[in-house]
Design a protein around this motif. Structure first.
Motif, PDB file in Angstrom:
ATOM      1  N   LYS A  70      32.614 -13.104 -23.182  1.00  0.00           N
ATOM      2  CA  LYS A  70      33.889 -13.570 -22.634  1.00  0.00           C
ATOM      3  C   LYS A  70      34.983 -13.578 -23.707  1.00  0.00           C
ATOM      4  O   LYS A  70      36.143 -13.248 -23.427  1.00  0.00           O
ATOM      5  CB  LYS A  70      33.726 -14.982 -22.057  1.00  0.00           C
ATOM      6  CG  LYS A  70      32.925 -15.053 -20.769  1.00  0.00           C
ATOM      7  CD  LYS A  70      32.722 -16.510 -20.359  1.00  0.00           C
ATOM      8  CE  LYS A  70      32.085 -16.652 -19.003  1.00  0.00           C
ATOM      9  NZ  LYS A  70      31.852 -18.058 -18.641  1.00  0.00           N
ATOM     10  N   LYS A  71      34.620 -13.977 -24.918  1.00  0.00           N
ATOM     11  CA  LYS A  71      35.600 -13.998 -26.005  1.00  0.00           C
ATOM     12  C   LYS A  71      36.097 -12.592 -26.300  1.00  0.00           C
ATOM     13  O   LYS A  71      37.307 -12.358 -26.470  1.00  0.00           O
ATOM     14  CB  LYS A  71      34.992 -14.616 -27.258  1.00  0.00           C
ATOM     15  CG  LYS A  71      35.984 -14.743 -28.423  1.00  0.00           C
ATOM     16  CD  LYS A  71      35.338 -15.397 -29.627  1.00  0.00           C
ATOM     17  CE  LYS A  71      36.362 -15.646 -30.733  1.00  0.00           C
ATOM     18  NZ  LYS A  71      37.004 -14.395 -31.204  1.00  0.00           N
TER      19      LYS A  71
ATOM     20  N   ARG B 221      29.175 -16.360 -23.696  1.00  0.00           N
ATOM     21  CA  ARG B 221      30.391 -16.880 -24.339  1.00  0.00           C
ATOM     22  C   ARG B 221      31.021 -15.823 -25.246  1.00  0.00           C
ATOM     23  O   ARG B 221      32.234 -15.592 -25.233  1.00  0.00           O
ATOM     24  CB  ARG B 221      30.036 -18.143 -25.133  1.00  0.00           C
ATOM     25  CG  ARG B 221      31.223 -18.933 -25.712  1.00  0.00           C
ATOM     26  CD  ARG B 221      31.666 -18.429 -27.098  1.00  0.00           C
ATOM     27  NE  ARG B 221      30.598 -18.225 -28.027  1.00  0.00           N
ATOM     28  CZ  ARG B 221      30.119 -19.170 -28.861  1.00  0.00           C
ATOM     29  NH1 ARG B 221      30.624 -20.379 -28.844  1.00  0.00           N
ATOM     30  NH2 ARG B 221      29.144 -18.871 -29.717  1.00  0.00           N
ATOM     31  N   ASP B 222      30.180 -15.146 -26.031  1.00  0.00           N
ATOM     32  CA  ASP B 222      30.679 -14.123 -26.952  1.00  0.00           C
ATOM     33  C   ASP B 222      31.254 -12.929 -26.178  1.00  0.00           C
ATOM     34  O   ASP B 222      32.277 -12.352 -26.583  1.00  0.00           O
ATOM     35  CB  ASP B 222      29.561 -13.656 -27.883  1.00  0.00           C
ATOM     36  CG  ASP B 222      29.121 -14.760 -28.843  1.00  0.00           C
ATOM     37  OD1 ASP B 222      29.849 -15.755 -28.982  1.00  0.00           O
ATOM     38  OD2 ASP B 222      28.026 -14.613 -29.436  1.00  0.00           O
TER      39      ASP B 222
ATOM     40  N   ALA C 292      32.478 -21.797 -20.798  1.00  0.00           N
ATOM     41  CA  ALA C 292      31.227 -21.472 -21.489  1.00  0.00           C
ATOM     42  C   ALA C 292      31.084 -22.315 -22.751  1.00  0.00           C
ATOM     43  O   ALA C 292      29.990 -22.812 -23.069  1.00  0.00           O
ATOM     44  CB  ALA C 292      31.182 -19.985 -21.840  1.00  0.00           C
ATOM     45  N   GLU C 293      32.187 -22.510 -23.468  1.00  0.00           N
ATOM     46  CA  GLU C 293      32.172 -23.375 -24.653  1.00  0.00           C
ATOM     47  C   GLU C 293      31.784 -24.802 -24.268  1.00  0.00           C
ATOM     48  O   GLU C 293      31.033 -25.467 -24.979  1.00  0.00           O
ATOM     49  CB  GLU C 293      33.561 -23.383 -25.310  1.00  0.00           C
ATOM     50  CG  GLU C 293      33.904 -22.131 -26.069  1.00  0.00           C
ATOM     51  CD  GLU C 293      33.453 -22.204 -27.514  1.00  0.00           C
ATOM     52  OE1 GLU C 293      34.263 -22.587 -28.374  1.00  0.00           O
ATOM     53  OE2 GLU C 293      32.277 -21.883 -27.785  1.00  0.00           O
TER      54      GLU C 293
ATOM     55  N   MET D  12      28.329 -20.108 -14.568  1.00  0.00           N
ATOM     56  CA  MET D  12      28.283 -18.947 -15.454  1.00  0.00           C
ATOM     57  C   MET D  12      27.937 -17.664 -14.690  1.00  0.00           C
ATOM     58  O   MET D  12      28.507 -16.595 -14.946  1.00  0.00           O
ATOM     59  CB  MET D  12      27.269 -19.168 -16.579  1.00  0.00           C
ATOM     60  CG  MET D  12      27.584 -20.313 -17.530  1.00  0.00           C
ATOM     61  SD  MET D  12      29.141 -20.165 -18.436  1.00  0.00           S
ATOM     62  CE  MET D  12      30.100 -21.491 -17.677  1.00  0.00           C
TER      63      MET D  12
ATOM     64  N   LYS E 197      25.300 -18.535 -25.073  1.00  0.00           N
ATOM     65  CA  LYS E 197      26.007 -18.077 -26.274  1.00  0.00           C
ATOM     66  C   LYS E 197      26.354 -16.596 -26.160  1.00  0.00           C
ATOM     67  O   LYS E 197      27.460 -16.177 -26.516  1.00  0.00           O
ATOM     68  CB  LYS E 197      25.151 -18.324 -27.517  1.00  0.00           C
ATOM     69  CG  LYS E 197      25.898 -18.049 -28.824  1.00  0.00           C
ATOM     70  CD  LYS E 197      25.060 -18.425 -30.027  1.00  0.00           C
ATOM     71  CE  LYS E 197      25.842 -18.237 -31.316  1.00  0.00           C
ATOM     72  NZ  LYS E 197      26.292 -16.845 -31.507  1.00  0.00           N
TER      73      LYS E 197
ATOM     74  N   PHE F 246      36.184 -18.537 -20.722  1.00  0.00           N
ATOM     75  CA  PHE F 246      35.652 -18.704 -22.080  1.00  0.00           C
ATOM     76  C   PHE F 246      35.507 -20.187 -22.414  1.00  0.00           C
ATOM     77  O   PHE F 246      34.481 -20.633 -22.932  1.00  0.00           O
ATOM     78  CB  PHE F 246      36.570 -18.009 -23.086  1.00  0.00           C
ATOM     79  CG  PHE F 246      36.289 -18.386 -24.523  1.00  0.00           C
ATOM     80  CD1 PHE F 246      35.190 -17.865 -25.187  1.00  0.00           C
ATOM     81  CD2 PHE F 246      37.130 -19.263 -25.205  1.00  0.00           C
ATOM     82  CE1 PHE F 246      34.924 -18.214 -26.510  1.00  0.00           C
ATOM     83  CE2 PHE F 246      36.871 -19.610 -26.515  1.00  0.00           C
ATOM     84  CZ  PHE F 246      35.768 -19.087 -27.171  1.00  0.00           C
TER      85      PHE F 246
END
Length: 266
Positions: free
Chosen positions: A218-219, A215-216, A246-247, A148, A212, A243
């Motif tokens: 990256k989204k 992840r958000d 990370a998920e 990450m 989290k 992404f």
């Protein structure tokens, strides 16, 4: 061997074979036009892992475990070969034999670490020697926190410098995950005394919040890149690739938290 062995093996192969396939593409895109041999090798690995991914989806949990065990050996060997390819490319870049190529050395090293992780996981599954829960929690987090942190660095470097706010956000994530990695390494070096349920529970809670958030981020970046709303040299598939990783990490944290909850309830 059981249905659980089959399900776990197929899950690992379906996820990581796609990752390996995409690594082949990303490395190829970073080679120079004259690097025809390396481009051909990358294309061969792309086809190899595309076939493995397709084969993995053709199996089900009802597939004979011995057949999956043989499949694991085949895929493990493919992962070992792409690891060797990546290390060869890293050596060429670090010895300045590929001036003008566009693959960061850290990115090549990063992809080789993931290939090695994939190889080791298949070996563990086939031997039936998975890490005990406390060791698995620390080992997986040390591995994924570094992944990450790397992602944040790559995003920051591949965004156009004029995207100042996003670049700054990526730098902040890089710093945060470096600190989380250092904490995980400290917990690692304090083993086995550090492996209490309460410490591991707090460790997972803290990492979950940060993963989290990343992840958000990256989204959002992925969606903006796909919509051509920000300036970068990030391939849309690469944005989706990081992404998904990370998920994956969040799913692993969920699994560990459920396992720890079971331990606490006994």
């Amino acid at each position: 061997m059981s249905n659980a062995f089959v399900a776990r093996s197929l899950d690992e192969i379906r996820f990581w074979s796609r990752i390996m396939k995409e690594h082949s593409l990303f490395l190829k895109l970073g080679f120079r036009c004259e690097d025809t041999q390396l481009i051909n090798e990358a294309n061969q690995f792309y086809s190899l892992f595309e076939g493995i991914e397709r084969q993995a989806h053709s199996h089900t949990v009802a597939t004979d475990p011995e057949q999956i065990q043989r499949f694991n050996v085949e895929v493990r060997n493919a992962a070992a070969h792409i690891w060797a390819f990546k290390r060869k490319v890293l050596g060429l870049v670090l010895s300045c034999q590929m001036p003008g190529a566009n693959n960061f050395p850290l990115l090549i090293d990063h992809t080789s670490r993931e290939a090695n992780y994939f190889k080791n996981r298949l070996e563990q599954l086939n031997s039936g020697k998975l890490d005990p829960l406390p060791d698995a929690i620390i080992n997986e987090n040390v591995f994924f926190l570094r992944i990450m942190a790397d992602h944040a660095k790559f995003i920051g470097h591949l965004l156009d410098p004029s995207e100042r706010q996003l670049v700054e956000q990526a730098r902040n994530f890089s710093h945060d995950f470096d600190q989380l990695l250092f904490q995980a390494q400290d917990l690692d070096s304090m083993r086995p005394q550090s492996q209490t349920v309460s410490l591991l529970d707090q460790f997972l809670d803290e990492n979950r919040v940060s993963v989290k958030s990343l992840r958000d981020f990256k989204k959002t970046a992925r969606d903006l890149i796909e919509a051509c709303r920000i300036k970068s040299i990030i391939h849309p598939l690469l944005a989706d690739h990081v992404f998904r990783e990370a998920e994956r990490f969040l799913t692993i944290i969920d699994m560990f938290e459920q396992s720890l909850a079971s331990v606490k309830s006994k």
